[in-house]
Design a protein around this motif. Structure first.
Motif, short mmCIF file in Angstrom:
data_model
loop_
_atom_site.label_atom_id
_atom_site.label_comp_id
_atom_site.label_asym_id
_atom_site.label_seq_id
_atom_site.Cartn_x
_atom_site.Cartn_y
_atom_site.Cartn_z
N SER A 64 -1.49 11.72 -55.45
CA SER A 64 -2.76 12.00 -55.76
C SER A 64 -3.12 11.44 -57.06
N ALA B 223 -2.17 19.62 -57.58
CA ALA B 223 -3.06 18.53 -56.80
C ALA B 223 -4.38 19.10 -56.26
N VAL C 231 -7.97 14.77 -51.45
CA VAL C 231 -6.70 15.25 -52.23
C VAL C 231 -6.50 16.76 -51.80
#
Length: 219
Positions: A159, A96, A208
């Motif tokens: 994400s 991520a 994120v």
């Protein structure tokens, strides 16, 4: 405990083993569903990147180009997410984090294109912008629908959902830019929308990356 045919069976142990098996089976079933969804959205975004980047080049639209880069970033993101499906939470968080870096790189690429377009102004084709942004909206709407049920399952899938939601905003923005180019016969609507999309990508990358770092800090 129970004796059966000379064998001592611990009933609670049997139940515990069955319960563990059920838990593993449920987790594997969830991973298989995630894999299936990610493969579908990966194929959709890879195809849309090829189509829209050609349209952006032919139509001389910076906003449409940013849209195509978004699709490329998503295709890479979905591939990474597919890799991370059966990995540990730490690996998912690191993937991520890498996705956040990709989104950041995409925002910087759009900024570079904006600067270039300001230095070499060209009126984009609003017809091409309209047609292909609507096609992208339909494709990304399908991706968002497929990813909706996975949005809160883990950092990996959340994400991915974040990227897909960005795509919808990106497509709608390009539609508005096309209308502005047609109405004012000027390239500024394209530049303004591309700038807003770059800002959206930047904010998304920060979100994120922050989520991934929080996940990595957890024991």
């Amino acid at each position: 405990m129970l004796y059966f045919d000379g064998i001592l069976i611990d009933i609670p142990t049997v139940k515990t083993m069955a319960s563990c098996c059920d838990g593993n089976c449920a987790a594997e079933a969830l991973r298989e569903k995630q894999r299936g969804t990610l493969i579908k959205v990966l194929v959709i975004n890879a195809l849309m990147f090829v189509v829209i980047v050609i349209a952006a080049w032919y139509g001389k639209s910076t906003a449409l180009l940013s849209d195509s880069l978004d699709n490329l970033g998503d295709a890479i993101t979905y591939g990474l997410s597919l890799f991370a499906v059966s990995r540990s939470s730490g690996t998912k968080a690191r993937v991520a984090l890498f996705k956040g870096g990709l989104i950041l790189a995409a925002s910087l690429a759009v900024v570079a294109q904006i600067v270039h377009r300001l230095m070499v102004p060209v009126l984009p084709s609003y017809e091409i912008m309209s047609i292909f942004s609507m096609a992208g909206l339909a494709a990304n709407g399908l991706c968002l629908y497929l990813l909706w049920r996975h949005r809160d399952e883990d950092i990996n899938m959340s994400s991915v959902f974040e990227c897909s939601r960005n795509d919808i905003a990106s497509n709608l923005s390009v539609v508005i830019a096309a209308a502005g180019v047609w109405l004012f016969d000027n390239l500024w609507p394209d530049i303004i929308v591309a700038s807003l999309l770059a800002l959206l990508l930047l904010i998304s990358s920060v979100r994120v990356i922050r989520g991934a770092l929080i996940e990595l800090r957890q024991p």
